[in-house]
Design a protein around this motif. Structure first.
Motif, PDB file in Angstrom:
ATOM      1  N   ASN A  73     142.426  21.375  29.211  1.00 20.37           N
ATOM      2  CA  ASN A  73     143.049  22.339  30.099  1.00 20.37           C
ATOM      3  C   ASN A  73     144.324  22.939  29.494  1.00 20.37           C
ATOM      4  OD1 ASN A  73     142.998  23.725  32.620  1.00 20.37           O
ATOM      5  ND2 ASN A  73     144.759  22.491  33.229  1.00 20.37           N
ATOM      6  N   ILE A  76     143.363  25.619  27.080  1.00 24.77           N
ATOM      7  CA  ILE A  76     142.806  26.776  27.777  1.00 24.77           C
ATOM      8  C   ILE A  76     143.907  27.599  28.436  1.00 24.77           C
ATOM      9  CG2 ILE A  76     141.440  27.418  29.814  1.00 24.77           C
ATOM     10  CD1 ILE A  76     139.502  25.153  28.997  1.00 24.77           C
ATOM     11  N   GLU A  99     141.788  37.355  42.217  1.00 22.96           N
ATOM     12  CA  GLU A  99     141.813  36.125  43.017  1.00 22.96           C
ATOM     13  C   GLU A  99     140.867  35.075  42.438  1.00 22.96           C
ATOM     14  OE1 GLU A  99     142.912  38.107  47.328  1.00 22.96           O
ATOM     15  OE2 GLU A  99     140.964  37.128  47.089  1.00 22.96           O
ATOM     16  N   ILE A 100     139.686  35.545  42.043  1.00 24.39           N
ATOM     17  CA  ILE A 100     138.706  34.606  41.487  1.00 24.39           C
ATOM     18  C   ILE A 100     139.217  34.025  40.165  1.00 24.39           C
ATOM     19  CG2 ILE A 100     136.434  34.458  40.414  1.00 24.39           C
ATOM     20  CD1 ILE A 100     135.573  36.619  42.543  1.00 24.39           C
ATOM     21  N   PHE A 101     139.620  34.918  39.254  1.00 27.10           N
ATOM     22  CA  PHE A 101     140.046  34.433  37.945  1.00 27.10           C
ATOM     23  C   PHE A 101     141.308  33.577  38.062  1.00 27.10           C
ATOM     24  CE2 PHE A 101     137.727  38.382  36.373  1.00 27.10           C
ATOM     25  CZ  PHE A 101     136.601  37.655  36.024  1.00 27.10           C
ATOM     26  N   GLY A 103     142.246  31.900  40.671  1.00 32.83           N
ATOM     27  CA  GLY A 103     141.846  30.651  41.304  1.00 32.83           C
ATOM     28  C   GLY A 103     141.260  29.676  40.299  1.00 32.83           C
ATOM     29  N   LEU A 104     140.457  30.209  39.380  1.00 29.67           N
ATOM     30  CA  LEU A 104     139.844  29.345  38.381  1.00 29.67           C
ATOM     31  C   LEU A 104     140.894  28.773  37.420  1.00 29.67           C
ATOM     32  CD1 LEU A 104     136.573  31.346  37.676  1.00 29.67           C
ATOM     33  CD2 LEU A 104     136.768  29.099  38.758  1.00 29.67           C
ATOM     34  N   TYR A 105     141.985  29.512  37.233  1.00 26.49           N
ATOM     35  CA  TYR A 105     143.069  28.986  36.397  1.00 26.49           C
ATOM     36  C   TYR A 105     143.974  28.044  37.183  1.00 26.49           C
ATOM     37  CZ  TYR A 105     142.292  31.741  32.172  1.00 26.49           C
ATOM     38  OH  TYR A 105     141.784  32.247  31.014  1.00 26.49           O
ATOM     39  N   LYS A 108     147.250  29.434  43.066  1.00 29.37           N
ATOM     40  CA  LYS A 108     146.869  29.686  44.452  1.00 29.37           C
ATOM     41  C   LYS A 108     148.046  30.105  45.314  1.00 29.37           C
ATOM     42  CE  LYS A 108     145.996  24.680  45.039  1.00 29.37           C
ATOM     43  NZ  LYS A 108     145.461  24.162  43.861  1.00 29.37           N
TER      44      LYS A 108
ATOM     45  N   MET B   6     135.115  27.482  43.825  1.00 32.28           N
ATOM     46  CA  MET B   6     135.652  28.801  43.481  1.00 32.28           C
ATOM     47  C   MET B   6     134.521  29.700  42.954  1.00 32.28           C
ATOM     48  SD  MET B   6     138.737  29.905  43.676  1.00 32.28           S
ATOM     49  CE  MET B   6     138.829  31.678  43.713  1.00 32.28           C
ATOM     50  N   MET B 281     137.892  30.160  30.344  1.00 29.97           N
ATOM     51  CA  MET B 281     138.757  29.685  31.418  1.00 29.97           C
ATOM     52  C   MET B 281     138.507  28.194  31.635  1.00 29.97           C
ATOM     53  SD  MET B 281     138.373  32.711  34.128  1.00 29.97           S
ATOM     54  CE  MET B 281     139.405  34.107  33.985  1.00 29.97           C
ATOM     55  N   PRO B 282     139.283  27.578  32.492  1.00 24.14           N
ATOM     56  CA  PRO B 282     139.037  26.148  32.740  1.00 24.14           C
ATOM     57  C   PRO B 282     137.753  25.951  33.548  1.00 24.14           C
ATOM     58  CG  PRO B 282     141.238  26.806  33.474  1.00 24.14           C
ATOM     59  CD  PRO B 282     140.468  28.048  33.233  1.00 24.14           C
TER      60      PRO B 282
END
Ligand SMILES: Nc1ncnc2c1ncn2[C@@H]1O[C@H](COP(=O)(O)OP(=O)(O)OP(=O)(O)O)[C@@H](O)[C@H]1O
Ligand SMILES: [Mg+2]
Lengths: 310, 440
Positions: A73, A76, A99-101, A103-105, A108, B6, B281-282
């Protein structure tokens, strides 16, 4: 300055095709590195290897002096990758994409929302945030493609030809944006391109890649210095010039082109104040003379015998 | 897990913004269920009667009864006359014109009760049928209904036929003698006036009088001989049998379609480069795959639920009295369908290839698995193949639940087979995903 990233002898084959034939390079923290090369040189392959999307056949990548562990992590989060092809959920709105990208990182709540506003301002798309990405122009998509890659504030930003096929306006916007991140935020930027103007304008340091190999590296000045001719003189092919062709060729190397002669001055005439009186005495009018500074294009031509763009 | 959720959210947003997908998943199935439900729902009362030509040339009361029964039939519509097209003339059919009209293809069947419907010389009923077997289903429907009417009329006609028979055998003089002594015997033992007995036994009385109605002694006697007591034992309280039988089949076909298109959206993401972006991405490969599983499963369960709720709302299909078992069937069917979608995804290389193969397989499974028509209509060897399809076990399970109101034991085999298919197919798909790395 310390190296944030070092590549050691990276090799990659696709079957018979050797895409990378042993690439080594060092990237200083906070630098803006340009990787300049023609189509198929191996730029994207190199980027994919740095980011960990594909594994090299041979070689090693050091991140802050230790071998990089790609799926961790930490690693990344350090990298932001702007892919050469636009990679967005085009049917969704800009804000949903972010929001999606985000959120994945792991972003929030408030932090995510304020970061989203920030990058939307940065790429100049705040007003369009609610629109579906598919309604964006090509240039807007390119900018948004970058926005999605820097949302998590990565330290190292890899841009793979981020300005392909867009108008000068959007291109300038992208340049400004990257330069701001480079100068104000101290980000390390790795930027591939096959436009030498971009490389000249943006980058502190350049790597020229061709056929899977780095064929030259250095600052713009250093690369130009590799050339025997740092400048060339164009002389219009009118009757006077043609009649003194023999005398002109004694001043250096003379190439005859369709509409003009190209003169690369010899060492004794390398300073213009030495050359100009000579041309005057041959009866060549100042109006028919044009001086052009050597460019990366010339460097590339000199190194490979080919032009960067065909 | 957060990442999977997600990604699941992402797929859901994409689905909701995709109007054609929404249409294909919810609206189209609803429309088709509506259309086919209308066709098959027997309860609508608007079911059309099949017209047949009917000619009654017999003066026998039995023929009259058959005619009345035909007139009030729910399935058949006897046509006795027709307006000719050229002149505004009405012609009544006779045997010749009836045959003519069938030959010309205007009607598929003509039923004629000839003058000798009940013949004096034999114990048989004479009926003539002219038909054009262009539509076998219609023909068997018509014949089935006519036979039903005739059989139910036979008890009233039978005594007359039998008398015919024995009077012919022993001759009129002997018959007269037999009747007289019989009447006397009855009179002797029971005190009933002999002449009324004799009259009752008379052929002309039986075949002319109005005693042919159901409560006459003779007809009672014979109706006991020929007692068709058919009792429907299954699906009796089903409020809408046609729609109930059909809804499971259509639901499972659309489930397969929408699940396949949801799982092969992996190719779409690959094409548009977002898959690559996700991988920088993670997000791990496994998380991407699992999020697809989660998404397709949730989508499938919702889709099936919506279709059954629709069938309930429009056709009154009873989905609540056996709800738990219906729900188990929904889950098992969805899991099996999801594994099918993943298998397709793992074995193909592009969106169009996956789409093509999936469409062919789904159509075949639907045809032989019972989505469109009952499996028993297929040749036996094909019925064996049916049992290898997800469709068969799902459709059968839904029938068990909605039609037979089976309890868990009735659908256990369906659940076990569907989950077995899901397990085995998923194992193959996951192995393929690992092996071929379709993600990059
Ligand atoms: N997936 C692949 N399979 C086979 N060959 C590949 C693959 N990806 C790249 N190559 C080959 O490797 C070489 C380098 O390709 P690469 O995409 O890295 O070039 P590039 O410098 O990014 O070119 P461009 O400027 O066109 O983007 C090319 O010869 C290309 O054909
Ligand atoms: Mg490239």
């Amino acid at each position: 300055m310390e190296n944030i990233l070092s590549l050691k002898n990276i090799k990659k084959n696709y079957g018979e095709i050797a895409a990378l034939k042993g690439v080594s390079l060092d990237i200083e923290r906070g630098s803006f590195l340009g990787i300049l090369g023609p189509n198929g040189a191996g730029k994207t392959t190199l980027m994919n290897i740095i980011i960990g999307l594909i594994a090299p056949d041979e070689g090693e990548i050091l991140l802050e002096n230790s071998p990089v562990i790609h799926r961790s992590n930490d690693v990344i989060q350090k990298f932001g990758y702007v892919p050469q092809e636009i990679a967005l959920y085009e049917e969704l709105s800009a804000i949903k994409n972010l929001e999606i990208f985000g959120g994945l990182y792991g972003l929030k709540g408030k932090a995510l929302r304020s970061r989203i506003s920030e990058v939307l301002e940065l790429v100049g798309l705040y007003e369009r945030k609610k629109d579906a990405v598919k309604t964006f122009s090509g240039g807007m998509k390119r900018r948004f493609n970058i926005a999605c890659s820097i949302l998590h504030s990565p330290e190292i930003i890899l841009c793979d030809e981020p300005t392909v096929g867009i108008d000068p306006q959007s291109r300038n916007a992208i340049f400004d944006m990257l330069q701001r991140m480079h100068k104000a935020e101290g980000k390390t930027i790795i930027y591939t391109t096959h436009y030498m103007e971009e490389a000249e304008r943006l980058c502190d340091k350049l790597e020229i890649i061709d056929n899977g190999k780095i064929i030259a590296e250095g600052t713009l000045a250093e690369l130009i210095n590799l050339l025997a001719k740092k400048q060339s003189i164009k002389i219009l092919k009118e009757s006077r010039a043609i009649s003194v062709k023999k005398e002109l060729s004694s001043l250096g190397t003379l190439n005859e082109l369709e509409f003009h002669f190209e003169l690369i001055p010899g060492t004794e005439y390398s300073k213009l104040h030495q050359l100009f009186p000579k041309l005057e005495s041959l009866g060549i009018s100042e109006d028919n003379i044009e001086i052009s500074r050597a460019t990366l294009e010339d460097v590339f031509l000199n190194l490979t015998g080919r032009r960067l763009r065909d | 897990m957060n990442t999977v959720l997600m990604l699941f959210k992402k797929d859901t947003y994409r689905f909701l913004s995709d109007k054609p997908a929404l249409l294909l998943t919810f609206i189209l199935p609803a429309v088709l269920i509506l259309i086919f439900g209308e066709i098959f729902s027997g309860n609508g009362g608007q079911q059309s009667r099949i017209p047949i030509i009917f000619v009654n040339e017999s003066s026998s009361p039995a023929a009259k009864i058959i005619e009345e029964k035909l007139d009030s039939s729910k399935a058949l519509k006897p046509v006795k006359s027709i307006k000719t097209s050229d002149k505004n003339k009405t012609i009544f059919f006779n045997e010749k014109t009836a045959k003519d009209y069938v030959e010309k293809g205007k009607f598929s069947t003509a039923v004629i009760l000839p003058k000798n419907f009940i013949s004096d010389s034999s114990a048989a009923l004479n009926i003539k049928v002219y038909y054009d077997p262009k539509d076998e289903i219609e023909y068997s429907l018509i014949m089935g209904n006519i036979q039903k009417i005739i059989y139910s009329t036979i008890p009233s006609v039978f005594p007359a036929l039998l008398q015919n028979k024995w009077q012919k055998e022993i001759g009129p003089a002997q018959a007269k003698k037999f009747k007289t002594s019989m009447a006397k015997t009855v009179n002797y033992f029971f005190g009933v006036p002999a002449d009324s007995i004799e009259k009752y036994m008379d052929l002309s009385y039986i075949s002319q009088s109005h005693s042919l109605n159901a409560d006459s002694a003779a007809s009672n006697f014979f109706s006991e001989l020929l007692n068709f007591q058919s009792t429907q034992v299954v699906g009796k309280e089903i409020s809408n049998p046609g729609a109930t039988r059909m809804v499971g089949g259509w639901a499972i076909m659309f489930l397969l379609f929408s699940i396949v298109s949801a799982s092969i959206s992996l190719f779409e993401e690959k094409q548009q480069g977002t898959l690559k972006r996700l991988l920088t991405m993670p997000v791990s490969r496994n998380q991407i795959i699992w999020s697809k599983y989660l998404y397709t499963t949730v989508l499938g369960v919702i889709q099936l639920a919506v279709m059954f709720i629709f069938a309930w709302a429009v056709f009154n299909v009873d989905i609540f009295s056996n709800f738990i078992n219906l729900f188990l069937m929904i889950i098992a069917s969805t899991l099996a369908a999801v594994s099918f979608g993943m298998l397709i995804t793992s074995f193909t290389k592009s969106l169009s290839q996956a789409n093509g193969i999936a469409t062919i397989l789904i159509l075949i499974m639907s045809a032989i698995g019972g989505s469109w028509f009952p499996v028993f209509l297929l040749p036996e060897w094909m019925q064996t193949i049916s049992k290898t399809t997800i469709t068969y076990w799902s459709v059968d399970g839904f029938l068990q639940v909605l039609w037979r109101h089976s309890d868990l034991s009735g659908i256990l085999i369906n659940l076990v087979v569907l989950l077995g298919i899901a397990g085995a197919v998923n194992a193959v798909a996951l192995y393929r995903f690992k092996k071929t790395d379709i993600l990059t």
